[in-house]
Write an enzyme that holds these catalytic residues in place. Structure first.
Site, PDB file in Angstrom:
ATOM      1  N   GLY A  37     -20.290  35.240 -13.958  1.00 11.55           N
ATOM      2  CA  GLY A  37     -19.974  35.587 -12.577  1.00 11.55           C
ATOM      3  C   GLY A  37     -19.834  34.420 -11.631  1.00 11.55           C
ATOM      4  O   GLY A  37     -19.845  33.248 -12.021  1.00 11.55           O
ATOM      5  N   SER A  44     -16.737  29.812 -16.648  1.00  7.97           N
ATOM      6  CA  SER A  44     -16.017  29.418 -15.428  1.00  7.97           C
ATOM      7  C   SER A  44     -16.823  28.382 -14.677  1.00  7.97           C
ATOM      8  O   SER A  44     -18.049  28.510 -14.543  1.00  7.97           O
ATOM      9  CB  SER A  44     -15.786  30.633 -14.513  1.00  7.97           C
ATOM     10  OG  SER A  44     -14.764  31.452 -15.023  1.00  7.97           O
ATOM     11  N   ASP A  98     -14.031  42.768 -24.860  1.00 10.89           N
ATOM     12  CA  ASP A  98     -15.155  41.919 -24.453  1.00 10.89           C
ATOM     13  C   ASP A  98     -16.387  42.776 -24.101  1.00 10.89           C
ATOM     14  O   ASP A  98     -16.237  43.860 -23.512  1.00 10.89           O
ATOM     15  CB  ASP A  98     -14.682  41.141 -23.207  1.00 10.89           C
ATOM     16  CG  ASP A  98     -15.621  40.040 -22.790  1.00 10.89           C
ATOM     17  OD1 ASP A  98     -16.301  39.478 -23.650  1.00 10.89           O
ATOM     18  OD2 ASP A  98     -15.643  39.720 -21.565  1.00 10.89           O
ATOM     19  N   ASP A 151     -21.777  44.184 -27.756  1.00 13.14           N
ATOM     20  CA  ASP A 151     -22.846  43.504 -27.025  1.00 13.14           C
ATOM     21  C   ASP A 151     -24.037  44.440 -26.876  1.00 13.14           C
ATOM     22  O   ASP A 151     -24.180  45.144 -25.883  1.00 13.14           O
ATOM     23  CB  ASP A 151     -22.341  43.029 -25.660  1.00 13.14           C
ATOM     24  CG  ASP A 151     -23.452  42.343 -24.859  1.00 13.14           C
ATOM     25  OD1 ASP A 151     -24.572  42.211 -25.401  1.00 13.14           O
ATOM     26  OD2 ASP A 151     -23.190  41.957 -23.711  1.00 13.14           O
ATOM     27  N   THR A 188     -14.097  34.591 -14.134  1.00 12.39           N
ATOM     28  CA  THR A 188     -14.288  34.330 -12.703  1.00 12.39           C
ATOM     29  C   THR A 188     -13.250  33.363 -12.118  1.00 12.39           C
ATOM     30  O   THR A 188     -12.763  33.586 -11.004  1.00 12.39           O
ATOM     31  CB  THR A 188     -15.718  33.789 -12.469  1.00 12.39           C
ATOM     32  OG1 THR A 188     -16.643  34.783 -12.943  1.00 12.39           O
ATOM     33  CG2 THR A 188     -15.975  33.519 -11.010  1.00 12.39           C
TER      34      THR A 188
END
Ligand code: G3H
Ligand code: 13P
Ligand code: ZN
Length: 289
Positions: free
Chosen positions: A180, A214, A81, A103, A236
């Site tokens: 987050g 999340s 990831d 990324d 999260t």
């Protein structure tokens, strides 16, 4: 059973359900995820961030993930990831990850295309898939107001240009979510731009990935899946389950010194949190098939 991600993310599933891609950092989180998938007989993707690799070691965390994946009948695919370090992604592919995310969305579009294209060439020559990112997904540290955040969302034209120039196998975009704990503890509700997801899906038939998912409302998740989201990243919510259950386990058993008894309720809590997501994302459709 350890499988290639291409065995799970097939064109037929897009629009119907999504696979959760759960982040792991250690043995116990991985055990909870695997037990949830196995118990529901539901395939799953498990992923590891650069931070988790730094914490656990690439080979160690890969072996934990791959060994546990192969210990059950249900198909499990492994993914790296948010990779910024291309050399580490190459090592991961050589080790056996069937999918990696490069990324470089923080760089200019030209640099992002250049690096992602190079990653795709390497990965495809080794039989692996690549997830790219275009647009900027916010993190807890860079929460901005809604009008500013609009500018960070993935533009459908740019998404199409990025996809055609790189040949990525899956595509992450910025659709309004935020990474987050902030949207759970911070009292902010991200607005998921489902129309934007749909606009991109109509142009390019690449499976889309929703990050920072999340705490996102179940109805919004279902609308996003119908619009073309095929993979939904969750970290999260599992971290919360892990932390809360560990605190409770220690408080409930103040004399206990055996990590196996301290961690048993933690694995169970991660398992329950993962089960909720597996059911919510419509992967239960698979059970009926
Ligand atoms: O999207 C990022 C994941 O939640 C991983 O977070 O970089 O703190 O391991 P991390
Ligand atoms: P959350 O922080 O919302 O769980 O998002 C995780 C993620 O996007 C991992 O790539
Ligand atoms: Zn993410």
């Amino acid at each position: 059973m350890l499988v290639h991600i291409k065995d799970l993310v097939i064109p037929d599933m897009v629009g119907k359900f999504a696979y959760p891609a759960f982040n792991t950092q250690n043995l116990e989180t991985t055990m909870g995820i695997i037990q949830a998938a196995d118990g529901l007989n539901t395939p799953v993707i498990i992923e590891v961030s650069e931070g988790a690799v730094k914490y656990a070691g690439l080979t160690t965390i890969y072996e934990i993930m791959a060994t546990l994946a192969d210990s059950v009948k249900v198909p499990v695919a492994l993914h790296m990831d948010h990779g910024k370090d291309m050399e580490q992604l190459r090592r991961g592919i050589e080790l056996g990850f069937s999918s990696v995310m490069i990324d470089h969305s923080g760089l200019s579009t030209e640099e992002n295309i250049r690096d992602t294209k190079a990653m795709v060439e390497f990965a495809h020559s080794h039989g692996a898939w690549v997830q790219g990112e275009i647009g900027k997904i916010r993190g807890s540290e860079d929460w901005v107001n809604v009008s500013d955040s609009e500018a960070l969302l993935t533009d459908p034209d740019e998404a199409e240009q990025f996809y055609r120039a790189t040949g990525v196998d899956t595509l992450a975009g910025s659709f309004g979510t935020v990474h987050g704990i902030i949207k759970i503890r911070g009292g902010v509700t991200p607005h998921v731009d489902v129309a934007r997801i749909n606009a991109i899906h109509q142009r390019i038939k690449v499976p889309l990935v929703l990050h920072g998912a999340s705490g996102v409302d179940e109805n919004v998740i279902h609308a996003a899946i119908e619009a073309g989201i095929a993979i939904i990243n969750i970290d999260t919510e599992l971290r919360l389950a892990y932390g809360e259950s560990l605190r409770k386990s220690l408080a409930d058993q103040p004399e206990e010194v055996d990590p196996r008894y301290i961690m048993k309720p933690v694995i169970e809590a991660v398992k329950k949190a993962a089960e909720r997501k597996l059911l919510q994302f419509g992967t239960k459709n698979l059970i009926k098939q």
